[in-house]
Design a protein around this motif. Sequence first.
Motif, mmCIF file in Angstrom:
data_model
loop_
_atom_site.group_PDB
_atom_site.id
_atom_site.type_symbol
_atom_site.label_atom_id
_atom_site.label_comp_id
_atom_site.label_asym_id
_atom_site.label_seq_id
_atom_site.Cartn_x
_atom_site.Cartn_y
_atom_site.Cartn_z
ATOM 1 N N ASN A 37 36.453 -40.088 24.595
ATOM 2 C CA ASN A 37 36.136 -39.777 25.779
ATOM 3 C C ASN A 37 35.744 -41.004 26.636
ATOM 4 O OD1 ASN A 37 36.059 -37.721 28.178
ATOM 5 N ND2 ASN A 37 33.994 -38.245 28.077
ATOM 6 N N THR A 38 34.844 -41.640 25.891
ATOM 7 C CA THR A 38 34.301 -42.729 26.485
ATOM 8 C C THR A 38 34.625 -44.096 26.184
ATOM 9 O OG1 THR A 38 32.474 -42.901 24.684
ATOM 10 C CG2 THR A 38 31.932 -41.367 26.549
ATOM 11 N N ASN A 165 41.840 -43.572 25.453
ATOM 12 C CA ASN A 165 40.923 -42.457 26.052
ATOM 13 C C ASN A 165 41.411 -41.213 26.638
ATOM 14 O OD1 ASN A 165 41.732 -43.115 28.673
ATOM 15 N ND2 ASN A 165 40.136 -44.559 29.041
ATOM 16 N N HIS A 166 40.741 -40.175 26.553
ATOM 17 C CA HIS A 166 41.415 -39.058 27.029
ATOM 18 C C HIS A 166 42.039 -39.090 28.398
ATOM 19 C CE1 HIS A 166 39.029 -37.433 23.945
ATOM 20 N NE2 HIS A 166 38.132 -36.921 24.448
ATOM 21 N N GLU A 190 35.066 -36.688 20.435
ATOM 22 C CA GLU A 190 34.584 -36.541 21.337
ATOM 23 C C GLU A 190 35.202 -35.200 22.402
ATOM 24 O OE1 GLU A 190 31.909 -40.191 23.267
ATOM 25 O OE2 GLU A 190 34.025 -40.297 23.508
ATOM 26 N N HIS A 193 34.738 -32.660 25.143
ATOM 27 C CA HIS A 193 35.231 -33.039 26.654
ATOM 28 C C HIS A 193 36.629 -33.032 27.083
ATOM 29 C CE1 HIS A 193 31.646 -34.848 28.218
ATOM 30 N NE2 HIS A 193 31.119 -35.749 27.306
ATOM 31 N N LEU A 194 37.258 -32.467 25.931
ATOM 32 C CA LEU A 194 38.701 -32.389 26.321
ATOM 33 C C LEU A 194 39.058 -31.382 27.641
ATOM 34 C CD1 LEU A 194 41.495 -33.389 25.376
ATOM 35 C CD2 LEU A 194 41.693 -31.776 23.988
ATOM 36 N N ALA A 197 37.935 -33.392 30.717
ATOM 37 C CA ALA A 197 38.871 -34.581 30.895
ATOM 38 C C ALA A 197 40.302 -34.109 31.547
ATOM 39 C CB ALA A 197 38.964 -35.184 29.634
#
Length: 683
Positions: A37-38, A165-166, A190, A193-194, A197
Amino acid sequence: QHLLVEAGTGTGKSLAYLVPALQWAIENDERVVISTNTINLQEQLANKDIPLLDGIALTDFRTMVLKGRSHYLCRRQFQALRRRGASTEEELRVLSKILIWLPNTLNGDGDELFLPTAQEWAVWAHVSAIPENCNVRDCPYYEAGECFFYRARERAAAAHLVVVNHALLLADVAAQNRVLPDYSYLIVDEAHHLENATTESLHFSIDWYALRYSLDELLRGHGSFPSLMETLQGVASRLPREVRVLLEEAAVRLEDVGELTMRRFEELFGALDAFLEENVNGGQRTYAARLRIVDSLRTQPSWDRVEVLWSVAAEPAAVLVDGLRRLSGGLEELSTVSLPELDAPRSQMLAINQRLAEVYAQLKTLFEEPSKGTIYWLEKDYNRGTLSLQSVPLQIGPLVRESLFKKKKSVVLTSATLRIAGSFDYIRQRLEAREAAELAVGSPFDYESAVLLYVANDIPEPGRPGYQGTLERALLSLFTATKGRAMALFTSYSQLHATAQAITGPLARLGITVHAQGGGSSRAQLLANFQREEKSVLLGTRSFWEGVDIPGDALSCLVMVKLPFDVPDDPIVAARSEMYEDAFNEYMVPEAILRFLQGFGRLIRTRTDRGVVAVLDGRLLTKRYGRRFLDSLPGPTVRVGSSQQLAESAASWLGGKPLPAEPAADEPWSVPPPEEPDWFWGA
């Protein structure tokens, strides 16, 4: 198979999936995609974790960090800007920076540049490799193998491990797998966060200023930069007569319909602004207001006016979008035959047309055929004076199931926080991961001896008399006792700023510096200043609840001022809450627990870390759901007491001394909750 894995802090999660993924990819000559995610985690994988695999792999392997097209420089667009020359100070600065950087970059990644302002990033967008800037059929850099984006994509296609990233992962899903090289095996780090995102990747937003900017770019230009129509007419004057006449006639027609479209859209957004003001809660008007567009609002007379103005604007907008599409097609034919000078204006036209076509399609859906599966709302920023129309999908789970779980052979979702009170049920339901196996790997840290969780039991409820003053006194005494070395997490900027104003002076007199988010420094700069100074305190909001990694004594005390509940009248939260019979306990509480666990995880980052987590929110004690928060924690030592005892307990814990005496045995840990959910605490 598909798998859900919760792996606590300190398990070495990244290496735990990198090692077998790499071995399997080499043995089977397959590609494994890893999504984070980051950017921080992406860089950690690329610069720290993956290089460690060099000593493990028995053969050579290939890895690639692939970013979205907007990160890469388009050499062709850059050369077009050089030939044209800079027309603004921002263009001149960006042009100069690229000229110095270009001979030394290996991958053309614009993240290597320092572009501190939104205006400079806007210039970068015009020279980046986004689709509307790209024409590979007539690009000398593509033909010569010198296109940064396609070189990166070729390396990714040949790699065993591809790190994205996502946002890029989901852009590939939206583009039906035309962004990333083909893959069947995916690891999502991560993963908590899906859902957010995915929501963000499908988020549509348009405001009148952004729309007018695109129309101005087409019709009137910006500053000394000519409009696209003027540019076309200038180019046409140098073309054969029959081509010149066609271009000039098309430009005049599009100018007329464009001016009409601009007037009609201005009227439409004015009516939308009036509609919001008529219906919004006046108490929100301090800085922003949001109004979810639901069926009941569509029956109001003022909405009828909005729909009438849309019907008036829709016709010229449709003609404009179709005319731009036809003209750009004609320009492509001309530029590929013998008129390369048309190439730059054609790219500019494609970009404008793409933006206007998306706006037209989204507005048409909102006004003529709104979807039950979409959340629509109006949002006004009173500081900037901007009104925007926004929409996101109501449910993300079906998209994740259809695009990932059904199409990929193996999807592994992992995070340090996937479970609620020991169960994967919530994340499984939100992402529709029905058939995924599950695994929970506990942290190797001894939380019982490393962390004191102190819950204050005497701070008034927010909004009640004495609340803010009691909170400020508790923080002052706590930060004095810990000599700084503390971070306080808030759920609103307004409370953060009020608290910072109250405690900064008294702490400064003790040699303790307060760094508060929102004071002009970036998140990275705040963290760097906090770690550099021996006696300092950091106050942060949502972006600091996770992704902060400060091992050692620099961070010895973590304060969660409130439990991180969503604001219940947020349009997305409100719409998704309606899907549950008991929205508060089935949706709001689990979301808050996941954020609470992320916040808790900021404190202990290594085996030798030791510290105090203070929760200054009595709901953890007085509400039935408080037990669910506590049952989700990894087993810290828990102490309940007054805010006055907090400083003494923290000092004792950090000094390795025995804690003060336990509260009386008959002091209640939990009292019966009220029947109604406490929506008004919110954030």
